[in-house]
Design a protein around this motif. Structure first.
Motif, PDB file in Angstrom:
ATOM      1  N   TRP A 178       1.292  -2.375  -9.696  1.00 22.62           N
ATOM      2  CA  TRP A 178       2.557  -1.877  -9.146  1.00 22.62           C
ATOM      3  C   TRP A 178       3.418  -3.004  -8.579  1.00 22.62           C
ATOM      4  CZ3 TRP A 178       4.455   2.668 -10.281  1.00 22.62           C
ATOM      5  CH2 TRP A 178       3.582   3.669 -10.710  1.00 22.62           C
ATOM      6  N   SER A 182       7.112  -3.800  -9.862  1.00 22.70           N
ATOM      7  CA  SER A 182       8.194  -3.760  -8.879  1.00 22.70           C
ATOM      8  C   SER A 182       9.049  -5.025  -8.925  1.00 22.70           C
ATOM      9  CB  SER A 182       7.618  -3.576  -7.470  1.00 22.70           C
ATOM     10  OG  SER A 182       6.940  -2.348  -7.359  1.00 22.70           O
ATOM     11  N   ILE A 203      15.199   6.512  -6.791  1.00 18.98           N
ATOM     12  CA  ILE A 203      14.263   6.247  -7.878  1.00 18.98           C
ATOM     13  C   ILE A 203      13.511   7.528  -8.219  1.00 18.98           C
ATOM     14  CG2 ILE A 203      12.349   4.827  -8.692  1.00 18.98           C
ATOM     15  CD1 ILE A 203      14.937   3.271  -8.043  1.00 18.98           C
ATOM     16  N   SER A 208       8.284   8.596  -9.080  1.00 15.66           N
ATOM     17  CA  SER A 208       8.681   9.068  -7.748  1.00 15.66           C
ATOM     18  C   SER A 208       7.525   9.734  -7.021  1.00 15.66           C
ATOM     19  CB  SER A 208       9.870  10.030  -7.858  1.00 15.66           C
ATOM     20  OG  SER A 208       9.541  11.148  -8.655  1.00 15.66           O
ATOM     21  N   LYS A 209       6.511  10.191  -7.764  1.00 15.36           N
ATOM     22  CA  LYS A 209       5.349  10.820  -7.123  1.00 15.36           C
ATOM     23  C   LYS A 209       4.392   9.784  -6.535  1.00 15.36           C
ATOM     24  CE  LYS A 209       4.450  12.953 -10.987  1.00 15.36           C
ATOM     25  NZ  LYS A 209       3.830  13.805 -12.037  1.00 15.36           N
ATOM     26  N   LYS A 210       4.632   8.490  -6.839  1.00 13.73           N
ATOM     27  CA  LYS A 210       3.738   7.432  -6.369  1.00 13.73           C
ATOM     28  C   LYS A 210       4.511   6.381  -5.585  1.00 13.73           C
ATOM     29  CE  LYS A 210       1.020   8.162 -10.559  1.00 13.73           C
ATOM     30  NZ  LYS A 210       0.536   7.571 -11.831  1.00 13.73           N
ATOM     31  N   ALA A 211       5.483   6.841  -4.800  1.00 15.25           N
ATOM     32  CA  ALA A 211       6.384   5.916  -4.103  1.00 15.25           C
ATOM     33  C   ALA A 211       5.649   4.958  -3.172  1.00 15.25           C
ATOM     34  CB  ALA A 211       7.427   6.708  -3.315  1.00 15.25           C
ATOM     35  N   GLU A 212       4.540   5.397  -2.622  1.00 11.91           N
ATOM     36  CA  GLU A 212       3.805   4.530  -1.683  1.00 11.91           C
ATOM     37  C   GLU A 212       3.263   3.285  -2.369  1.00 11.91           C
ATOM     38  OE1 GLU A 212       0.742   6.965  -3.727  1.00 11.91           O
ATOM     39  OE2 GLU A 212       2.727   7.374  -2.850  1.00 11.91           O
ATOM     40  N   TRP A 214       4.974   1.479  -4.746  1.00  8.77           N
ATOM     41  CA  TRP A 214       5.993   0.515  -5.143  1.00  8.77           C
ATOM     42  C   TRP A 214       7.130   0.324  -4.146  1.00  8.77           C
ATOM     43  CZ3 TRP A 214      10.449   3.219  -5.086  1.00  8.77           C
ATOM     44  CH2 TRP A 214      10.426   4.571  -5.452  1.00  8.77           C
ATOM     45  N   GLN A 215       7.347   1.258  -3.258  1.00  8.83           N
ATOM     46  CA  GLN A 215       8.564   1.223  -2.449  1.00  8.83           C
ATOM     47  C   GLN A 215       8.691  -0.046  -1.610  1.00  8.83           C
ATOM     48  OE1 GLN A 215       9.178   4.723  -0.083  1.00  8.83           O
ATOM     49  NE2 GLN A 215      11.327   4.256   0.291  1.00  8.83           N
ATOM     50  N   PRO A 227      12.823   7.025  -2.766  1.00  6.96           N
ATOM     51  CA  PRO A 227      12.304   7.834  -3.878  1.00  6.96           C
ATOM     52  C   PRO A 227      13.031   9.166  -3.975  1.00  6.96           C
ATOM     53  CG  PRO A 227      10.798   7.919  -2.020  1.00  6.96           C
ATOM     54  CD  PRO A 227      11.873   6.951  -1.634  1.00  6.96           C
ATOM     55  N   THR A 229      13.346  13.160  -4.294  1.00 10.67           N
ATOM     56  CA  THR A 229      12.564  14.183  -3.599  1.00 10.67           C
ATOM     57  C   THR A 229      12.322  15.438  -4.424  1.00 10.67           C
ATOM     58  OG1 THR A 229      14.563  15.080  -2.569  1.00 10.67           O
ATOM     59  CG2 THR A 229      13.363  13.395  -1.337  1.00 10.67           C
TER      60      THR A 229
END
Length: 279
Positions: A178, A182, A203, A208-212, A214-215, A227, A229
């Motif tokens: 990731w 990124s 994004i 978007s379901k795995k934002a933690e 890459w954010q 991300p 929602t």
């Protein structure tokens, strides 16, 4: 009528659900049918008709398409069958379903939904919604008004085609972690920032379901990155919003597909001072 059927044509699945366009909420269970191999118009038409029959809703139907859509015609086919190019898809689906069908680019639909009901709700200025999946979809919205068919996933970054290099599919094909992915996406976002100076990047897509994951690694200059929602429901909601808007007869009002703009304060006309009489 505020409840409209929205259908989202994706690379692996075609999904539909009834949507309350006043609230952006799905009011029935979503149904998904695998996208036919090759995604030829005649095959996709049958799946859309099956979904319309399954839900049995009266009135207009909104359908997304992964390519350029102008006045109901599909003008590109980057990830679907080439027979879509130049096709009057509104007429194709309307004839197959017996309903008034309104087509919209898939990323534009997601952008409308996120801007009104999701991560962009209440945000003024320029919002850019990017969906990362098989490719990269884009929606550009300024003060709630959509600029359609931007297709910014097809930009070139020097010798790199953006969606071939920075999509979620590229992450999988190139076996990137990731953080590595990124870094590519950051370069892409920084390029977009130079071109459009958005106040907010949203994004979306499967990532978007795995934002933690890459954010914290995404780096831009002046804007913010958040991300999406609405996740997999965004395309369905946006398609229904556009159908509700397009199907409204002249002289009637409905929920606009974009957030309402703030009303400026009324100016009170300056009072004229009466001329003084000469003595």
């Amino acid at each position: 009528m505020s409840v409209i059927l929205g259908i989202d044509i994706g690379g692996s699945g075609i999904k539909g659900a009834p949507v309350d366009t006043r609230t952006g909420q799905l009011v029935g269970e979503r149904r998904r049918i695998p996208t036919p191999e090759g995604a030829a118009p005649e095959d996709v038409k049958k799946v859309v008709a099956e979904l319309v029959t399954h839900f049995g809703l009266p009135g207009a139907v909104g359908v997304t398409f992964p390519g350029i859509v102008q006045r109901g015609h599909t003008l590109s086919a980057a990830n679907v069958h080439p027979d879509w190019v130049g096709l009057d898809a509104d007429a194709l689906f309307s004839e197959a379903t017996g309903h008034d069908v309104h087509l919209i680019n898939d990323a534009d639909a997601a952008g409308l939904a996120e801007a009104r009901f999701g991560a962009g709700r209440g945000v003024q200025g320029t919002v850019m919604v990017l969906t990362f999946g098989t490719g990269i979809g884009s929606a550009l919205i300024h003060d709630g008004v959509l600029i359609p068919n931007t297709e910014l996933g097809h930009l070139w970054l020097r010798d790199k085609h953006a969606e071939s290099w920075a999509s979620d599919r590229a992450r999988e094909l190139d076996d990137l972690n990731w953080k590595q992915w990124s870094k590519r996406v950051s370069s892409y976002l920084q390029h977009l920032e130079l071109l459009f100076s958005p106040d907010l990047f949203i994004i979306g897509g499967g990532v978007s379901k795995k934002a933690e994951k890459w954010q914290e690694h995404l780096k831009v200059g002046r804007g913010r990155v958040v991300p999406a929602t609405l996740l997999n429901e965004a395309g369905i909601i946006g398609a229904a919003m556009m159908a509700a808007h397009d199907a409204t007869p002249a002289g009637e009002t409905t929920t606009s597909p974009e957030p309402a703009r703030p009303t400026p304060p009324r100016k009170t006309p300056a009072r004229k001072t009466p001329a003084r009489k000469k003595a």
